[in-house]
Design a protein around this motif. Structure first.
Motif, PDB file in Angstrom:
ATOM      1  N   VAL A 289      31.869  43.913  43.495  1.00 39.37           N
ATOM      2  CA  VAL A 289      32.925  42.958  43.865  1.00 39.37           C
ATOM      3  C   VAL A 289      33.215  43.068  45.358  1.00 39.37           C
ATOM      4  O   VAL A 289      33.318  42.049  46.074  1.00 39.37           O
ATOM      5  CB  VAL A 289      34.191  43.211  43.030  1.00 39.37           C
ATOM      6  CG1 VAL A 289      35.334  42.316  43.510  1.00 39.37           C
ATOM      7  CG2 VAL A 289      33.918  42.962  41.551  1.00 39.37           C
TER       8      VAL A 289
ATOM      9  N   ARG B 182      33.989  38.959  37.280  1.00 40.08           N
ATOM     10  CA  ARG B 182      34.478  39.623  38.483  1.00 40.08           C
ATOM     11  C   ARG B 182      33.485  39.535  39.632  1.00 40.08           C
ATOM     12  O   ARG B 182      33.878  39.354  40.793  1.00 40.08           O
ATOM     13  CB  ARG B 182      34.800  41.087  38.195  1.00 40.08           C
ATOM     14  CG  ARG B 182      35.981  41.305  37.260  1.00 40.08           C
ATOM     15  CD  ARG B 182      36.359  42.781  37.248  1.00 40.08           C
ATOM     16  NE  ARG B 182      36.746  43.221  38.582  1.00 40.08           N
ATOM     17  CZ  ARG B 182      36.620  44.475  39.026  1.00 40.08           C
ATOM     18  NH1 ARG B 182      36.077  45.398  38.247  1.00 40.08           N
ATOM     19  NH2 ARG B 182      37.003  44.800  40.247  1.00 40.08           N
TER      20      ARG B 182
ATOM     21  N   GLU C 271      33.252  40.322  31.370  1.00 45.17           N
ATOM     22  CA  GLU C 271      34.249  40.582  32.409  1.00 45.17           C
ATOM     23  C   GLU C 271      33.570  40.930  33.736  1.00 45.17           C
ATOM     24  O   GLU C 271      34.004  40.477  34.810  1.00 45.17           O
ATOM     25  CB  GLU C 271      35.176  41.722  31.989  1.00 45.17           C
ATOM     26  CG  GLU C 271      36.249  42.037  33.023  1.00 45.17           C
ATOM     27  CD  GLU C 271      37.098  43.237  32.647  1.00 45.17           C
ATOM     28  OE1 GLU C 271      38.063  43.518  33.379  1.00 45.17           O
ATOM     29  OE2 GLU C 271      36.776  43.914  31.655  1.00 45.17           O
TER      30      GLU C 271
ATOM     31  N   ASP D  87      33.181  47.680  40.709  1.00 42.74           N
ATOM     32  CA  ASP D  87      34.110  47.472  41.819  1.00 42.74           C
ATOM     33  C   ASP D  87      33.355  47.322  43.142  1.00 42.74           C
ATOM     34  O   ASP D  87      33.712  46.490  43.986  1.00 42.74           O
ATOM     35  CB  ASP D  87      35.090  48.650  41.921  1.00 42.74           C
ATOM     36  CG  ASP D  87      36.118  48.672  40.803  1.00 42.74           C
ATOM     37  OD1 ASP D  87      36.289  47.638  40.126  1.00 42.74           O
ATOM     38  OD2 ASP D  87      36.738  49.735  40.594  1.00 42.74           O
TER      39      ASP D  87
END
Length: 276
Positions: free
Chosen positions: A51, A90, A86, A48
């Motif tokens: 990102v 991302r 994934e 996260d």
């Protein structure tokens, strides 16, 4: 066009202490555009933060680390293939990289072939998803079996696996880095740039050896370990001939591949198998 980045192995302690996002913020203050992720646990929170780092700071994730079996550096493709894909989707990362083959794969031609054969299906599956799997070399990859370097064995057996060439380890393996880049032109998608210096002989080691407090085996081990990683420009390698001047990346919507050098400026002499 090449993009200069930072190998985050260098900052793994800070990442564990402060979190990935804060480290990315500080990296951005150094005018660095991209990072390669290595030797940190690939938690959901860390992904996260990568990102967010791209969205808020404009820092690209150039590559992330993987191993084949669990227990290695980064995602384990045997059990986390979909999760690695994934994470690439991302973060926008187009490269995954294997930091080192198992020691057992370095012992013979067959062992190297068997390891490369085990990697090829994963490299091919990733390529089908637009992700390039690369293999990072050390000096041992210039071992020759029947006149064939381990690097060439890997290329022959695993054609979908491309290379992340570490110029320090090439030099340490006895091959001129520019010769390596020319010989493997088209297959080198990531490049680690770090220098090679020779440290002074430790006075204490000489004193202990002369006093009979250190045997020849230990003393010779110290002698052989004088070759060290160094910051670019702080060693003996001819960097102006190897690296063009840095240029800012130009935003593009093109999907064509570009070479992405990632700077590894670790300056200590020792490195664990995973510290690549």
């Amino acid at each position: 066009m090449p993009v200069l980045g930072l190998q985050l192995m260098m900052l793994k302690d800070q990442i564990n202490e402060k979190g990935m996002y804060e480290v990315l913020r500080q990296v951005r203050e150094l005018d660095i555009d991209a990072v390669e992720v290595s030797q940190v646990e690939m938690t959901d929170e860390l992904i996260d933060d990568l990102v967010r780092g791209k969205a808020d700071l404009g820092i690209e994730t150039a590559a992330m680390s993987v191993s084949i079996a669990p227990g290695g550096n980064g995602f384990a493709l045997e059990t986390e293939f979909d999760r690695a894909v994934e994470a690439c989707e991302r973060t926008g990362a187009r490269f995954l990289r294997i930091g080192m083959m198992p020691f057992s794969a370095m012992t013979s031609k067959k062992a190297a072939e068997d390891w490369a054969a085990s990697v090829e299906p994963y490299a091919a599956r990733l390529a089908a998803k637009g992700i390039t799997l690369c293999y990072h070399n050390h000096h041992v990859d210039l071992i020759q079996f029947d006149g064939e370097r381990i690097f060439d064995i890997v290329r022959r057996v695993a054609p979908s696996l491309l290379f992340e060439v570490d110029l320090h380890w090439v030099q340490r393996g006895g091959m001129a880095p520019l010769d390596m880049l020319e010989a493997y032109s088209g297959t080198c998608k990531l490049i680690h740039v770090k220098d090679f210096r020779v440290a002074p002989m430790p006075e204490d080691a000489v004193r202990r050896f002369d006093a009979g407090e250190m045997d020849m085996k230990e003393f010779y081990g110290t002698f052989l370990s004088l070759g060290q990683f160094a910051e670019v420009g702080q060693g003996n390698m001819n960097w102006p001939a190897r690296c063009p001047p840095r240029r800012r990346p130009v935003p593009s919507t093109s999907s064509s591949s570009r070479t992405t050098p990632t700077a590894a400026t670790r300056s200590t002499a020792s490195a664990s198998p995973a510290s690549t």
